[in-house]
Design a protein around this motif. Sequence first.
Motif, PDB file in Angstrom:
ATOM      1  N   THR A 174       0.845  -1.186   0.000  1.00 19.98           N
ATOM      2  CA  THR A 174       0.000   0.000   0.000  1.00 19.98           C
ATOM      3  C   THR A 174       0.885   1.242   0.000  1.00 19.98           C
ATOM      4  O   THR A 174       2.110   1.167   0.099  1.00 19.98           O
ATOM      5  N   SER A 175       0.255   2.419  -0.098  1.00 20.45           N
ATOM      6  CA  SER A 175       1.024   3.664  -0.149  1.00 20.45           C
ATOM      7  C   SER A 175       1.737   3.960   1.160  1.00 20.45           C
ATOM      8  O   SER A 175       2.732   4.691   1.168  1.00 20.45           O
ATOM      9  N   ASP A 176       1.264   3.410   2.278  1.00 21.12           N
ATOM     10  CA  ASP A 176       1.953   3.580   3.561  1.00 21.12           C
ATOM     11  C   ASP A 176       2.829   2.373   3.890  1.00 21.12           C
ATOM     12  O   ASP A 176       3.140   2.131   5.053  1.00 21.12           O
ATOM     13  N   ASP A 177       3.198   1.581   2.860  1.00 22.63           N
ATOM     14  CA  ASP A 177       4.179   0.499   2.952  1.00 22.63           C
ATOM     15  C   ASP A 177       3.694  -0.666   3.811  1.00 22.63           C
ATOM     16  O   ASP A 177       4.492  -1.353   4.447  1.00 22.63           O
ATOM     17  N   ALA A 178       2.406  -0.951   3.784  1.00 20.24           N
ATOM     18  CA  ALA A 178       1.882  -2.152   4.424  1.00 20.24           C
ATOM     19  C   ALA A 178       1.895  -3.282   3.399  1.00 20.24           C
ATOM     20  O   ALA A 178       1.532  -3.087   2.233  1.00 20.24           O
ATOM     21  N   GLN A 179       2.327  -4.454   3.821  1.00 18.39           N
ATOM     22  CA  GLN A 179       2.449  -5.607   2.926  1.00 18.39           C
ATOM     23  C   GLN A 179       1.255  -6.529   3.111  1.00 18.39           C
ATOM     24  O   GLN A 179       0.957  -6.952   4.230  1.00 18.39           O
ATOM     25  N   LEU A 180       0.588  -6.864   1.994  1.00 13.72           N
ATOM     26  CA  LEU A 180      -0.634  -7.653   2.038  1.00 13.72           C
ATOM     27  C   LEU A 180      -0.544  -8.820   1.063  1.00 13.72           C
ATOM     28  O   LEU A 180       0.240  -8.803   0.111  1.00 13.72           O
ATOM     29  N   THR A 181      -1.395  -9.801   1.298  1.00 15.54           N
ATOM     30  CA  THR A 181      -1.624 -10.901   0.366  1.00 15.54           C
ATOM     31  C   THR A 181      -3.118 -10.941   0.085  1.00 15.54           C
ATOM     32  O   THR A 181      -3.928 -11.182   0.987  1.00 15.54           O
ATOM     33  N   ALA A 221      -2.379   2.673  -4.773  1.00 16.93           N
ATOM     34  CA  ALA A 221      -3.184   3.897  -4.764  1.00 16.93           C
ATOM     35  C   ALA A 221      -3.948   4.086  -3.470  1.00 16.93           C
ATOM     36  O   ALA A 221      -4.698   5.058  -3.342  1.00 16.93           O
ATOM     37  N   ASN A 222      -3.777   3.189  -2.498  1.00 17.89           N
ATOM     38  CA  ASN A 222      -4.512   3.276  -1.243  1.00 17.89           C
ATOM     39  C   ASN A 222      -3.572   3.058  -0.064  1.00 17.89           C
ATOM     40  O   ASN A 222      -2.558   2.366  -0.176  1.00 17.89           O
ATOM     41  N   THR A 223      -3.926   3.693   1.051  1.00 13.40           N
ATOM     42  CA  THR A 223      -3.278   3.362   2.316  1.00 13.40           C
ATOM     43  C   THR A 223      -3.899   2.088   2.873  1.00 13.40           C
ATOM     44  O   THR A 223      -4.843   1.537   2.299  1.00 13.40           O
ATOM     45  N   TYR A 224      -3.347   1.617   3.975  1.00 12.70           N
ATOM     46  CA  TYR A 224      -3.885   0.392   4.550  1.00 12.70           C
ATOM     47  C   TYR A 224      -5.339   0.576   4.970  1.00 12.70           C
ATOM     48  O   TYR A 224      -6.186  -0.295   4.709  1.00 12.70           O
ATOM     49  N   TYR A 262      -7.961 -10.884   2.506  1.00 16.69           N
ATOM     50  CA  TYR A 262      -6.545 -10.541   2.456  1.00 16.69           C
ATOM     51  C   TYR A 262      -5.874 -10.998   3.739  1.00 16.69           C
ATOM     52  O   TYR A 262      -6.520 -11.264   4.759  1.00 16.69           O
ATOM     53  N   LYS A 263      -4.559 -11.087   3.667  1.00 15.97           N
ATOM     54  CA  LYS A 263      -3.737 -11.403   4.820  1.00 15.97           C
ATOM     55  C   LYS A 263      -2.585 -10.428   4.882  1.00 15.97           C
ATOM     56  O   LYS A 263      -2.171  -9.876   3.846  1.00 15.97           O
ATOM     57  N   THR A 264      -2.056 -10.223   6.071  1.00 14.17           N
ATOM     58  CA  THR A 264      -0.914  -9.335   6.242  1.00 14.17           C
ATOM     59  C   THR A 264       0.044  -9.983   7.249  1.00 14.17           C
ATOM     60  O   THR A 264      -0.158 -11.116   7.678  1.00 14.17           O
ATOM     61  N   CYS A 265       1.071  -9.252   7.637  1.00 13.48           N
ATOM     62  CA  CYS A 265       2.038  -9.796   8.581  1.00 13.48           C
ATOM     63  C   CYS A 265       1.372  -9.994   9.952  1.00 13.48           C
ATOM     64  O   CYS A 265       0.332  -9.406  10.254  1.00 13.48           O
ATOM     65  N   ASP A 266       1.976 -10.827  10.772  1.00  8.50           N
ATOM     66  CA  ASP A 266       1.374 -11.189  12.050  1.00  8.50           C
ATOM     67  C   ASP A 266       1.192  -9.978  12.959  1.00  8.50           C
ATOM     68  O   ASP A 266       0.159  -9.840  13.638  1.00  8.50           O
TER      69      ASP A 266
END
Length: 316
Positions: A174-181, A221-224, A262-266
């Motif tokens: 995302t634009s605020d550097d959040a990592q997603l699946t 194009a989006n924040t978390y 979606y999933k993200t880090c723990d």
Amino acid sequence: GPKRTHLWFSHVRFLDRHVADPSQYLSVKFRDGRTDHRRGPVALFFDPCVHETMGVQDAYKLGANEALVVYAESGEAAATDAKPARASNQGDQEGAQQVQRRIIRGPSVFIPSASEWVHKFSWHGAPSSKPSDGVKSGSGTGTPGDTKVPHGLTFEKLRCMPDQMYCSVRDVRTSDDAQLTVQLLLFYELRDIERMLDTSNDPIGEIVNAASADVMTFGAANTYESFVQNMSRLSEASSFPLLASCMERAGFVLHNVVCRGYKTCDELQAMHNTAVAERTRLRLEAHTNQQHEAQRALELQDRKSTRLNSSHQYDL
């Protein structure tokens, strides 16, 4: 005979008998280089003086929505139920034998001639841990959360019917550097086999890459927080322009896309779960307080009505 023969300096060898039923054929290779396919029911003895190899092969049984891509040398007679042959080599080339391509559509039972061969596809897919045979392995649909790998799906029969495929897009930023699946479910259909053969060697791989590109563009194009709020847009086909154009170019039609979540880090997932739990708790407490206030207001109204009735009776 009948007679008795003495064989001097010779040996006796019993010939193997090969039998093919109506759904099979015999593939016979002669010692002079010829190859012959004999459709069953047929029985033939293997003569080592005449035959190089001999084996029983199963015919291709096609369902109503299945098809085979068959290549043959020029001059081979095309099947009556097949699409007109199309030359795969353009122009005359010295020393090159021209080959024609045709599509066999089901329902039918197809037995190739000696100069024909069936195209074997090798696409992206979820590899199977226990392949049933050497012809088909892996899965095109896959399972939720699986990983599509190159050459994970090998097959010969094309399915010309509405189909679906699980697709997991990993490392979405995302634009605020959040990592997603992001997990998707794609609904599509193969409409034009000729276009697919002419434009793509691995359409499933191209579909997965195009879907990944669209999801990564949406995530960038989006924040978390806005991604969570606008995630429903990933269930709209209009949010996947690259995927739609890629499928159209390869002869496919995109029917629908469903975002399964979606999933993200723990750490981020734990924070998100805590925030959701806190919001839910506050919402339930607010709802409970509203009910208590409504109950108190109702009790006060009842007391006021009782006092008014008492005062009215006293006046009387």
